[in-house]
Design a protein around this motif. Sequence first.
Motif, PDB file in Angstrom:
ATOM      1  N   GLN A  43       0.855  -1.185   0.000  1.00  0.00           N
ATOM      2  CA  GLN A  43       0.000   0.000   0.000  1.00  0.00           C
ATOM      3  C   GLN A  43       0.888   1.232   0.000  1.00  0.00           C
ATOM      4  O   GLN A  43       1.896   1.292   0.708  1.00  0.00           O
ATOM      5  CB  GLN A  43      -0.926   0.024   1.205  1.00  0.00           C
ATOM      6  N   THR A  47       2.744   9.525  -1.210  1.00  0.00           N
ATOM      7  CA  THR A  47       2.456   9.804  -2.614  1.00  0.00           C
ATOM      8  C   THR A  47       3.752  10.144  -3.352  1.00  0.00           C
ATOM      9  O   THR A  47       4.597  10.886  -2.848  1.00  0.00           O
ATOM     10  CB  THR A  47       1.461  10.976  -2.724  1.00  0.00           C
ATOM     11  N   ALA A  69      -8.577   1.223 -11.575  1.00  0.00           N
ATOM     12  CA  ALA A  69      -8.078   2.594 -11.467  1.00  0.00           C
ATOM     13  C   ALA A  69      -9.277   3.528 -11.429  1.00  0.00           C
ATOM     14  O   ALA A  69     -10.134   3.472 -12.303  1.00  0.00           O
ATOM     15  CB  ALA A  69      -7.181   2.923 -12.654  1.00  0.00           C
ATOM     16  N   LEU A  90       2.973   1.982 -10.967  1.00  0.00           N
ATOM     17  CA  LEU A  90       2.216   3.141 -10.506  1.00  0.00           C
ATOM     18  C   LEU A  90       3.147   4.329 -10.676  1.00  0.00           C
ATOM     19  O   LEU A  90       4.175   4.417 -10.013  1.00  0.00           O
ATOM     20  CB  LEU A  90       1.809   2.982  -9.040  1.00  0.00           C
ATOM     21  N   ALA A  97      -0.848   8.108 -10.776  1.00  0.00           N
ATOM     22  CA  ALA A  97      -1.093   7.125  -9.720  1.00  0.00           C
ATOM     23  C   ALA A  97       0.068   7.168  -8.738  1.00  0.00           C
ATOM     24  O   ALA A  97       0.868   8.088  -8.763  1.00  0.00           O
ATOM     25  CB  ALA A  97      -1.273   5.740 -10.323  1.00  0.00           C
ATOM     26  N   ASP A 102      -3.183   3.841  -2.527  1.00  0.00           N
ATOM     27  CA  ASP A 102      -3.184   2.832  -3.590  1.00  0.00           C
ATOM     28  C   ASP A 102      -2.801   1.490  -2.980  1.00  0.00           C
ATOM     29  O   ASP A 102      -1.917   1.415  -2.130  1.00  0.00           O
ATOM     30  CB  ASP A 102      -2.192   3.183  -4.697  1.00  0.00           C
ATOM     31  N   ASN A 119      -6.450  -1.609  -6.203  1.00  0.00           N
ATOM     32  CA  ASN A 119      -7.190  -0.370  -6.448  1.00  0.00           C
ATOM     33  C   ASN A 119      -6.213   0.785  -6.440  1.00  0.00           C
ATOM     34  O   ASN A 119      -5.350   0.870  -5.562  1.00  0.00           O
ATOM     35  CB  ASN A 119      -8.235  -0.137  -5.345  1.00  0.00           C
ATOM     36  N   THR A 120      -6.341   1.648  -7.443  1.00  0.00           N
ATOM     37  CA  THR A 120      -5.519   2.854  -7.486  1.00  0.00           C
ATOM     38  C   THR A 120      -6.415   4.056  -7.715  1.00  0.00           C
ATOM     39  O   THR A 120      -7.512   3.938  -8.268  1.00  0.00           O
ATOM     40  CB  THR A 120      -4.465   2.800  -8.609  1.00  0.00           C
ATOM     41  N   TRP A 121      -5.937   5.187  -7.273  1.00  0.00           N
ATOM     42  CA  TRP A 121      -6.633   6.447  -7.496  1.00  0.00           C
ATOM     43  C   TRP A 121      -5.774   7.250  -8.447  1.00  0.00           C
ATOM     44  O   TRP A 121      -4.560   7.337  -8.284  1.00  0.00           O
ATOM     45  CB  TRP A 121      -6.842   7.176  -6.173  1.00  0.00           C
ATOM     46  N   PRO A 129      -2.050  -0.006 -15.693  1.00  0.00           N
ATOM     47  CA  PRO A 129      -0.817  -0.076 -14.916  1.00  0.00           C
ATOM     48  C   PRO A 129       0.037  -1.280 -15.303  1.00  0.00           C
ATOM     49  O   PRO A 129       1.119  -1.469 -14.767  1.00  0.00           O
ATOM     50  CB  PRO A 129      -1.312  -0.206 -13.476  1.00  0.00           C
TER      51      PRO A 129
END
Length: 131
Positions: A43, A47, A69, A90, A97, A102, A119-121, A129
């Motif tokens: 995780q 960022t 995503a 990512l 990303a 994430d 899951n990614t934002w 990805p």
Amino acid sequence: ITDVKATFAIPVQANQLLLLDAVAGFVSTLPIATGSGNVVEVQVKTTLTSGAYEVSVTSGDSLAGTIVASKGTTPTPYQATQGTTVNVTLTNAAVGAGIKGDYLCFTDVAANVWEVQGNTWVTGTVATPFS
């Protein structure tokens, strides 16, 4: 465990959540898939500001599974095709990303196959990805 680099140390890093904490990212490699059932969960804690978080499989292995995503309220699923997909990246660049929260889960399901779910934002252009 933070700032994961190089090869994941299985079984030391198996079956626990690993936090990605390097603003410039890094590349890590999963060990050879044997069907052990080992799980590697990662995780993003910090960022990305540059670079990328990349997880690759060992030569001869591949990934199979789905990463969703999401940009805003719109989720986009991407499929990893067993036998051809070997990387999850990512990146902070065009995709946007590598954002705190994430999540990726890799499971050693069979000889030469790691299942991946995640899951990614995304803040930039939504793109696969996988490579």
